[in-house]
Design a protein around this motif. Structure first.
Motif, PDB file in Angstrom:
ATOM      1  N   ALA A 187       0.834  -1.203   0.000  1.00 23.28           N
ATOM      2  CA  ALA A 187       0.000   0.000   0.000  1.00 23.28           C
ATOM      3  C   ALA A 187       0.866   1.248   0.000  1.00 23.28           C
ATOM      4  O   ALA A 187       0.542   2.253  -0.656  1.00 23.28           O
ATOM      5  CB  ALA A 187      -0.931  -0.016   1.219  1.00 23.28           C
ATOM      6  N   ALA A 188       1.995   1.224   0.713  1.00 24.69           N
ATOM      7  CA  ALA A 188       2.882   2.391   0.767  1.00 24.69           C
ATOM      8  C   ALA A 188       3.519   2.660  -0.584  1.00 24.69           C
ATOM      9  O   ALA A 188       3.782   3.818  -0.955  1.00 24.69           O
ATOM     10  CB  ALA A 188       3.958   2.183   1.834  1.00 24.69           C
ATOM     11  N   SER A 189       3.769   1.573  -1.355  1.00 22.31           N
ATOM     12  CA  SER A 189       4.388   1.746  -2.677  1.00 22.31           C
ATOM     13  C   SER A 189       3.357   1.986  -3.770  1.00 22.31           C
ATOM     14  O   SER A 189       3.729   2.152  -4.930  1.00 22.31           O
ATOM     15  CB  SER A 189       5.218   0.505  -3.018  1.00 22.31           C
ATOM     16  N   GLY A 190       2.084   1.979  -3.413  1.00 15.12           N
ATOM     17  CA  GLY A 190       1.040   2.231  -4.386  1.00 15.12           C
ATOM     18  C   GLY A 190       0.616   1.023  -5.182  1.00 15.12           C
ATOM     19  O   GLY A 190      -0.191   1.145  -6.095  1.00 15.12           O
ATOM     20  N   GLU A 191       1.145  -0.137  -4.867  1.00 15.71           N
ATOM     21  CA  GLU A 191       0.775  -1.340  -5.610  1.00 15.71           C
ATOM     22  C   GLU A 191      -0.520  -1.979  -5.094  1.00 15.71           C
ATOM     23  O   GLU A 191      -1.048  -2.897  -5.719  1.00 15.71           O
ATOM     24  CB  GLU A 191       1.921  -2.362  -5.519  1.00 15.71           C
TER      25      GLU A 191
END
Length: 360
Positions: A187-191
């Motif tokens: 979630a932090a990497s946007g995936e």
């Protein structure tokens, strides 16, 4: 006999209760006195490697406080039955009359010894009644023993199930922790959407709440097990989980009813009602009394015999007899009602056991 006071000492009792443990000699001595059919196939009592359900039931049979009261009531009934056959004590009588006219010896004294012969049969009926009440108390002890064993088995299975839930929930949490960490990184990497990643955190929080609830329930159930076994709170006991309370009975309804301790007690209560009616009927006639009499009248002594017996003309113990007849019918109805209810419960339990077996 003489009276000797025995004051209470609550602090000493609580201290002894708190010091009670599964290694005490009193427990092992009590287990040796337990009937063999209640010991079943427990084998040697050895709580050092953990306490099994069967071993816990043996400890409960020795230390359970309700069973202690039932056994004291049995001791009371036994003492009453052993002393119930005595004849009535003889009675000394003395009548003193003073003559209203002047006389050298103005007193008329009558002395007698009255002895009662229990010819009415009430003494024998009373003895049989006390014997029946002793058997009632004996069956009440057995009924209480089976009740304690059943209640302990029920609580033990509940505790074992909660213990299993704790293990499985902890195992599930162990698998969730790396998933929460991985999804948070995604979630932090946007995936991965943050709302989807939060579902794993929410699942972990819910399971953690469940785990705390299960542990609290397990602690409460452990305390119930200690209480049923007559142990103080906090007594160190290593309980061994067990999800079965023994093999199911393969016997028919007639055999189960013949062995049921509640029905055995009710049969003895009916016998006691029979003996009560017999005793009340015997009381229609008073027991025959007789004895020697010595009378001193103006210095002259007379020797004679005093006899007497009551005549059942008006009272004849009708009230007590009528109530005893109804009490006998009540005892019969109580036995038959419980018998019917037990057979109904047995049928329902058999169906429920089959259904649970299929679900399992």
């Amino acid at each position: 006999q003489s009276y000797e006071p025995r004051p209470l000492d609550s602090s000493a009792h609580i201290k002894a209760w708190q010091g009670r443990n599964l290694e005490s000699e009193s427990l092992r001595a009590g287990i040796e006195r337990i009937d063999q059919d209640l010991r079943r196939e427990v084998g040697e009592f050895n709580p050092a490697d953990g306490l099994s359900l069967a071993e816990g039931q043996l400890a409960a049979l020795v230390f359970n406080p309700e069973l202690r009261l039932a056994r004291l009531r049995l001791a009371r009934a036994t003492a009453g039955a052993s002393e119930a056959a005595s004849w009535p004590d003889p009675e000394l009588t003395l009548n003193a009359l003073q003559l209203t006219e002047s006389a050298p010896e103005p007193w008329v004294l009558t002395q007698g010894l009255k002895i009662t012969l229990p010819l009415s049969g009430r003494v024998g009926a009373y003895k049989d009644l006390k014997d029946a009440r002793q058997q009632i108390a004996r069956h009440e002890v057995r009924e209480g023993e089976w009740g304690v064993m059943h209640a302990l088995a029920h609580a033990w299975v509940q505790w074992s199930a909660v213990t299993l839930r704790i293990e499985e929930t902890q195992r599930h949490l162990d698998t969730l922790t790396p998933l929460v960490e991985a999804t948070s990184k995604l979630a932090a990497s946007g995936e991965l959407l943050s709302t989807e990643a939060a579902l794993f955190s929410l699942e972990r929080a819910q399971r953690q709440g469940q785990l705390r609830g299960f542990r609290g329930e397990a602690d409460e159930l452990e305390q119930r097990l200690r209480a049923a076994m007559g142990l103080a709170p906090g007594t160190a006991v290593l309980f061994l989980p067990s999800l079965t309370s023994g093999p199911p009975s393969e016997e028919g309804a007639d055999a189960v009813a013949a062995q049921n301790p509640s029905l055995a007690r009710l049969r003895e209560e009916y016998e006691a009602s029979e003996q009560t009616l017999r005793m009340e009927i015997a009381k229609q006639w008073s027991d025959f009394t007789f004895g020697p009499v010595i009378e001193s009248d103006e210095g002259r002594r007379k020797v004679g015999l005093l006899t007497g017996i009551g005549l059942p003309l008006w009272n004849a113990n009708r009230e007590a007899i009528a109530e005893a007849r109804i009490d006998r019918e009540l005892a019969r109805a109580a036995l038959e009602t419980v018998h019917e209810a037990l057979l109904g419960r047995l049928a329902a339990a058999t169906l429920r056991a089959a259904s649970l077996e299929q679900q399992r």
